[in-house]
Design an enzyme around this catalytic site. Structure first.
Site, mmCIF file in Angstrom:
data_model
loop_
_atom_site.group_PDB
_atom_site.id
_atom_site.type_symbol
_atom_site.label_atom_id
_atom_site.label_comp_id
_atom_site.label_asym_id
_atom_site.label_seq_id
_atom_site.Cartn_x
_atom_site.Cartn_y
_atom_site.Cartn_z
ATOM 1 C CD GLU A 1 69.377 41.688 37.625
ATOM 2 O OE1 GLU A 1 69.061 42.770 38.106
ATOM 3 O OE2 GLU A 1 69.793 41.534 36.456
ATOM 4 C CE LYS B 1 58.682 32.947 38.605
ATOM 5 N NZ LYS B 1 57.515 33.087 37.791
ATOM 6 C CB CYS C 1 38.685 43.286 76.402
ATOM 7 S SG CYS C 1 39.601 41.942 75.630
ATOM 8 C CB CYS D 1 36.253 38.056 74.558
ATOM 9 S SG CYS D 1 37.972 38.593 74.619
ATOM 10 C CG ASP E 1 56.722 38.617 43.746
ATOM 11 O OD1 ASP E 1 56.259 39.021 42.660
ATOM 12 O OD2 ASP E 1 56.155 37.774 44.450
ATOM 13 C CB CYS F 1 37.689 40.353 78.806
ATOM 14 S SG CYS F 1 36.578 40.704 77.450
ATOM 15 C CE LYS G 1 60.662 37.308 36.954
ATOM 16 N NZ LYS G 1 59.358 37.722 37.465
HETATM 17 S S1 IVH Z 1 64.654 42.436 33.565
HETATM 18 C C1 IVH Z 1 63.794 43.013 29.218
HETATM 19 N N1 IVH Z 1 65.367 42.066 36.049
HETATM 20 O O1 IVH Z 1 60.112 40.549 36.051
HETATM 21 C C2 IVH Z 1 63.910 42.487 30.588
HETATM 22 N N2 IVH Z 1 63.059 41.983 35.503
HETATM 23 O O2 IVH Z 1 59.516 38.971 33.834
HETATM 24 C C3 IVH Z 1 63.169 43.270 31.527
HETATM 25 N N3 IVH Z 1 61.618 41.667 37.452
HETATM 26 O O3 IVH Z 1 58.303 42.990 34.346
HETATM 27 C C4 IVH Z 1 63.096 42.725 32.870
HETATM 28 N N4 IVH Z 1 63.216 41.570 38.953
HETATM 29 O O4 IVH Z 1 58.723 43.342 36.784
HETATM 30 C C5 IVH Z 1 64.352 42.129 35.178
HETATM 31 N N5 IVH Z 1 66.110 41.806 38.221
HETATM 32 C C6 IVH Z 1 65.125 41.870 37.357
HETATM 33 C C7 IVH Z 1 63.791 41.743 37.755
HETATM 34 C C8 IVH Z 1 62.782 41.795 36.796
HETATM 35 C C9 IVH Z 1 61.914 41.542 38.747
HETATM 36 C C10 IVH Z 1 60.272 41.616 36.912
HETATM 37 C C11 IVH Z 1 59.860 42.836 36.138
HETATM 38 C C12 IVH Z 1 59.474 42.379 34.782
HETATM 39 C C13 IVH Z 1 59.270 40.937 34.994
HETATM 40 C C14 IVH Z 1 59.641 40.291 33.725
#
Ligand code: IVH
Length: 710
Positions: free
Chosen positions: A135, A335, A458, A429, A139, A432, A137
């Site tokens: 899934e 990552k 302006c 500017c 941000d 203007c 990650k």
């Molecule tokens: S699982 C025990 N799933 O990443 C596992 N974390 O690196 C708990 N994060 O603090 C995290 N998307 O803020 C998980 N799909 C996702 C995530 C995710 C973002 C962040 C989260 C966590 C950090 C851990």
């Protein structure tokens, strides 16, 4: 204070630029440790062991390295902690089950190693497949939501993983966080964890509003999410339209589903938003293909992601695998590499904003960065250009580090043309021709922003003002967006705000072919709807009207303060006219409003006393009637007093208590200090009550408080 703390040295920008990837990773690890130790010392009983300057330098260095190597950002990075600096604003919540971080994988090899480790730990043969979920990650910022019998009772940030901040009120404003779970098959106690994020679609608009109101401009959606969550005023959080994905859980009162995948689907059934890209795979190649697919989708998603998280699907196996230090053995974050590219800076162009701010923008030879074609990058202001010594004709490194607006990370100096010259700021500017100046700020500092002094003569400022006037948090006129405003302005139909309200009448006087409904892009229905939307706004809430005027430094919050303090537009206008005299009672009244400082006050008074504005306002008021607001009562038992609420309130909700107190002229604060006049303590009050007693501050029960104010 001792700066000579071991490890407290920070690198210069040049040293940072020279770091290899490996060195950068090491330095980030070191900084995470040193900064965490400093935070701990600051929080705890010990005296802080770093000077503020040294501490700031460390954080800056951490941020700079992360900007250059975004994919190396650690999960325990100081920048990921909500509320950069240690904060006493919010109460603490100890997590029953700690909130963990994740180990990182940077390539397919690291992912294969991870699966091998899992197999080895479980004693599985190397040919046996391990089902994994994948899934995005997200941000954002992780949050933990506690439900008791299906009702949301508290919500916290991750904090240091063990103790987070109580941000229940703020989390409750997020539409994708249910207050009551759907269905009935949920555990009695359930902590749902997931990520709060700032939708990309909202981000640019937020920053535009922040620029115009002199508020903080956020570097990226995650910073905006953090800034929006740590508001003491939950109404501000609400206005930011944050969102939440559920993906994990903490404390739970009964046995759970068999798999990670099913568990997350259950969250969906109970009313959470779960990520649609979550899938489970038996085959590692399929898993990696899903990674590639998510990476390809990255630029189209409405949220920033920085990788893909894999989790062992079988919950029984997860339990056997357990944790090592602060990360689970059953999960890893794969990552994405940094999104950077090198391209030619063709021109430095100046854009003029609503308040005349001149913003330099780099016009780039179009280049693809992480799947998106980039041809503009912000340069912020001329100091920033000077600091980076960015010049026309340079080859520059462009980056989209989860940022919607691409940034210029640096210049490739050995490709600089021999005849290149440093950037020279404009003093006129470009639209203007009026003088463009950097204002002197109090304390003899020069404002970082250069401004056009042309005001509404302006055209750039005029059209931006109009866009602001009709925008969603201002007059909110449906069907009249930036595009339409620009077109009406160009054809001369709408030159100033009052013209909007003359539009319908004017349209009726026109010949058939000229009527709006016959214009390209319009039709009978959309024209009729537009006129109806405009008519509806002839009466508008006072704070919206004040905000819509686009007074410099006056954002939504200040507009609300003014509306609440003065109650009607006529009263406000008159008070501002008389406040022109410094030291007049009305000037002092204005400054007495908590949240309004001298710069803002001056800007408000200047706006109302400027003749051109006076005329435009009178014209506008012929068409629009701002409604009256509930004004603050100034001579109550609590007016002018600073009140802190702590513990559980049983009769009033927190926001109700806060609003009530403020409307009676009190100032509500989140922490107890010598300035506190009254502490209202409900059951469960802890450290704040203790501190108030030590300081000899009047302490009231909720009932005492209600009696006092009624
Ligand atoms: S699982 C025990 N799933 O990443 C596992 N974390 O690196 C708990 N994060 O603090 C995290 N998307 O803020 C998980 N799909 C996702 C995530 C995710 C973002 C962040 C989260 C966590 C950090 C851990």
């Amino acid at each position: 204070m001792r700066d000579a703390v071991k490890g407290a040295e920070s690198l210069t920008l040049d040293e940072i630029k020279a770091l290899s990837e490996e060195q950068a990773a090491q330095e980030l690890e070191r900084l995470a440790q040193v900064i965490a130790a400093a935070d701990k010392a600051y929080h705890g009983e010990d005296a802080p062991d770093l000077s503020d300057a040294a501490y700031d330098a460390l954080r800056k260095s951490n941020t700079a390295i992360e900007a250059l190597f975004p994919h190396l950002r650690r999960d325990d990075s100081p920048t990921l902690r909500v509320g950069a600096a240690p904060s006493e604003k919010f109460a603490k919540i100890t997590h029953v089950v700690p909130m963990l971080s994740l180990d990182n994988a940077f390539d397919d090899g690291d992912v294969r190693d991870f699966v091998d480790r899992v197999r080895r730990y479980l004693g599985l043969p190397s040919a046996q497949s391990v089902r994994l979920t994948a899934e995005p990650k997200i941000d954002g910022l992780s949050a933990s939501l506690r439900y008791e019998n299906g009702v949301l009772v508290s919500g916290a940030t991750r904090g240091d993983g063990a103790v987070g901040e109580d941000i229940t009120a703020n989390l409750k404003t997020i539409a994708s966080i249910p207050h009551q779970l759907k269905g009935s098959d949920y555990p009695d106690i359930l902590e749902v964890r997931g990520e709060v994020y700032f939708p990309r679609s909202e981000f640019a608009a937020l920053n535009a509003r922040q620029v115009e109101t002199g508020g903080k401009v956020f570097a990226n959606p995650r910073n905006a999410a953090a800034g929006s969550l740590r508001q003491l005023d939950a109404d501000i959080t609400r206005s930011r339209n944050l969102a939440f994905f559920a993906y994990a859980w903490g404390d739970i009162s009964q046995s759970w589903r068999d798999s990670q995948y099913e568990a997350v689907q259950a969250f969906g059934a109970w009313g959470f938003t779960v990520n649609p890209l979550l899938l489970a795979f038996d085959d590692l190649d399929d898993l990696l293909a899903h990674y590639a697919k998510i990476e390809a989708l990255r630029s189209e998603l409405d949220y920033d992601i920085d990788g893909v998280v894999y989790k062992v699907d079988d919950l029984a196996l997860q339990a056997r695998l357990g944790f090592v230090s602060r990360a689970p053995r059953w999960a890893i974050a794969h990552k994405f590499p940094a999104e950077q590219a090198t391209t030619l800076l063709e021109e430095i162009e100046i854009q003029v904003g609503r308040t005349g701010a001149l913003t330099p923008v780099a016009k780039l030879k179009p280049v693809t960065v992480g799947g998106v074609v980039v041809s503009n990058a912000t340069l912020h202001n001329e100091d920033e250009i000077a600091r980076k010594d960015v010049r026309k004709g340079d080859s520059v490194i462009v980056q989209r580090a989860g940022d919607v607006i691409p940034q210029i990370v640096g210049v490739v100096l050995d490709q600089r043309p021999a005849d290149s010259k440093p950037y020279e700021p404009l003093t006129e500017c470009p639209i203007c021709g009026s003088h463009a100046v950097r204002e002197q700020k109090p304390g003899d500092k020069e404002d970082a922003i250069r401004r056009c002094s042309g005001g509404l003569i302006c055209p750039a400022q005029a059209v931006e003002q109009l866009k602001h006037f009709v925008s969603r948090n201002a007059m909110d006129i449906d069907g009249l967006g930036e595009k339409q405003i620009a077109a009406f302005y160009e054809e001369g139909t709408i030159q100033r705000a009052a013209d909007i309200f003359r539009l319908e009448e004017l349209d009726q006087e026109k010949g058939r072919g000229e009527r709006l409904r016959n214009k390209e892009g319009w039709g009978a229905t959309s024209a009729r709807n537009l006129f109806a939307a405009i008519r509806e706004r002839r009466s508008v809430e006072l704070h919206r009207f004040i905000f819509a005027l686009g007074i410099r430094h006056v954002g939504e919050t200040t507009a609300k303060l003014l509306a609440r303090r003065y109650g009607s537009f006529a009263v406000l206008r008159e008070a501002m006219r008389t406040a022109k005299e410094v030291d007049s009672p009305s000037w002092k009244d204005l400054l007495d409003i908590d949240g309004i400082g001298e710069v803002m006050a001056k800007s408000i008074v200047d706006f109302f006393t400027e003749e051109k504005n006076e005329t435009a306002l009178s014209d506008l008021l012929e068409h629009v009637t701002p409604q009256e607001a509930e004004a603050v009562q100034m001579d109550t038992e609590v007016s002018g007093k600073t009140v802190v609420f702590t513990g559980k309130l049983e009769k009033l909700s927190r926001s109700e208590a806060k609003n009530q107190a403020e409307s009676l002229g009190a100032k509500v604060s989140g922490s107890v200090s010598a300035k506190t006049d009254i502490l209202v303590a409900g059951p469960g009050a802890g450290s704040k009550l203790k501190k108030a007693q030590e300081l000899g501050i009047t302490t009231l029960s909720e009932d005492d408080w209600i009696a006092l104010i009624s």
